[in-house]
Motif scaffolding. Structure first.
Motif, short mmCIF file in Angstrom:
data_model
loop_
_atom_site.label_atom_id
_atom_site.label_comp_id
_atom_site.label_asym_id
_atom_site.label_seq_id
_atom_site.Cartn_x
_atom_site.Cartn_y
_atom_site.Cartn_z
N ASP A 152 0.83 -1.14 0.01
CA ASP A 152 -0.33 0.11 -0.53
C ASP A 152 0.62 1.26 0.08
O ASP A 152 0.97 1.82 1.02
N PRO A 153 1.54 1.41 -1.47
CA PRO A 153 2.14 3.03 -1.26
C PRO A 153 1.64 3.99 -0.71
O PRO A 153 2.26 5.31 -0.18
N GLU A 154 0.58 4.49 -0.84
CA GLU A 154 -0.01 5.26 -0.38
C GLU A 154 0.20 5.30 1.28
O GLU A 154 -0.34 6.65 1.77
N ALA A 155 -0.12 4.20 1.90
CA ALA A 155 -0.03 4.37 3.17
C ALA A 155 1.42 4.10 3.80
O ALA A 155 1.50 4.33 5.46
N ARG A 156 1.89 4.15 2.57
CA ARG A 156 3.43 3.27 3.54
C ARG A 156 4.02 2.08 3.86
O ARG A 156 4.01 1.90 5.86
#
Length: 327
Positions: free
Chosen positions: A82-86
């Motif tokens: 989940d790159p947005e939530a890192r």
């Protein structure tokens, strides 16, 4: 019908963290790219992506070979990126005993000064909730987590310099013989001191089929001996051997490789040796002198490793071709 009592025991939970002087995107990309794990993380020997479903949020099914408590373990894990939530969560779907279950997450938090806080979480249970097994798992998780976070910090903080330190190359031979005979030559590394001029000594142990530990003394062109230790994972069905050096020459911080044998369909096979190397700047200066450049070090490492692997390939070629000819 017997009543099955549900397992309600709580898993053990651990947390490890480190602050990295690098942007969060750099750190996240290193964790997300499993192909680089054997070079980045000391315990990791080999990783394969079995399934990948980017449309479902970056879900992957991985097969991992790694060292835990001085033994090579292999397991299958599912992870979601989940790159947005890192964050990257993971769960072992086929654990290796004595682990009954293992999961966790990587969580990255950008800090105002441009650094990144990395948190590595694990939750686990031992088979049968055995206290002795739980202690072994705890030791392995703690040791590997600390090692992985330290390595992640070191690599991420190299920044653009990593491109100069990290390189891959290969050497190949065309063989008029059977792929199985080439593989057999490479697999039987215990016979290399008798078969290869540059191998002075080699101790090989195979605790389980396909997992080999090697302690080897290699003879350089000037006659000096260099010791390396390696772990190899052998895939006879795919005619491939991957390896990771655990003790590397002073100029390197990492060295992984693989032997790949491909049938060309005309009665010949192509045998290729691949090397991936990460140089150690301090080691380069120590080995080659304070004025040595990374370009010079790359050239010397390329020559040394390429000479040895090319020699091995030529002898494997001769072995396979002699076997086919019945000589």
């Amino acid at each position: 019908m017997a009543t099955v009592t549900p397992d309600t025991s709580a898993p053990h939970v651990t947390e490890h963290s480190v602050t990295v002087s690098a942007p969060v995107s750099t750190v996240y990309d290193l964790i997300a790219d499993v192909s680089a794990w054997p070079q980045v993380f000391g315990p990791t020997v080999h990783v394969e992506v079995i399934e990948e479903a980017p449309e479902s949020g970056g879900e992957q099914l991985l097969r991992i070979w790694a060292i835990a408590n001085e033994q090579v373990r292999t397991w299958t894990s599912r992870r979601v990126l989940d790159p947005e939530a890192r964050s990257i969560t993971f769960q072992q779907v086929v654990p290796a005993a004595p682990v009954a279950s293992m999961g966790g997450a990587w969580r990255l938090e950008p800090v105002d000064d441009g650094t990144t806080r990395v948190v590595l979480l694990h939750d686990y249970r031992a088979v049968g909730d055995d206290p002795a097994a739980e202690e072994l798992i705890e030791q392995a998780v703690d040791r590997n987590s600390r090692s992985e976070l330290a390595a992640l910090k070191n690599v991420a903080e190299l920044g653009a310099a990593r491109d100069e330190l990290h390189f891959t190359f290969s050497d190949s031979e065309s063989v008029a013989g059977a792929a199985g005979d080439v593989y057999a030559f490479l697999d039987r590394a215990d016979l290399w001191p008798e078969r290869l001029p540059h191998v002075a000594r080699l101790d090989l142990t195979e605790d389980e089929p396909g997992i080999q530990h090697m302690d080897m003394d290699t003879r350089s062109l000037d006659g000096s001996l260099h010791n390396t230790t390696s772990v190899r994972v052998c895939f006879e069905d795919r005619q491939m051997i991957v390896y990771k050096q655990l003790r590397v020459p002073v100029a390197m911080s990492g060295h992984t490789g693989r032997w790949v044998i491909e049938s060309l369909g005309d009665g010949t096979v192509k045998a290729t040796s691949w090397h991936t190397v990460t140089l150690d700047p301090e080691g380069v200066r120590s080995a080659l002198g304070p004025e040595a450049t990374l370009a010079e070090a790359r050239a010397l490492v390329r020559k040394a490793l390429g000479t040895n692997s090319s020699t091995t390939l030529r002898h494997a070629k001769q072995f396979a071709e002699d076997t086919r000819a019945g000589t």
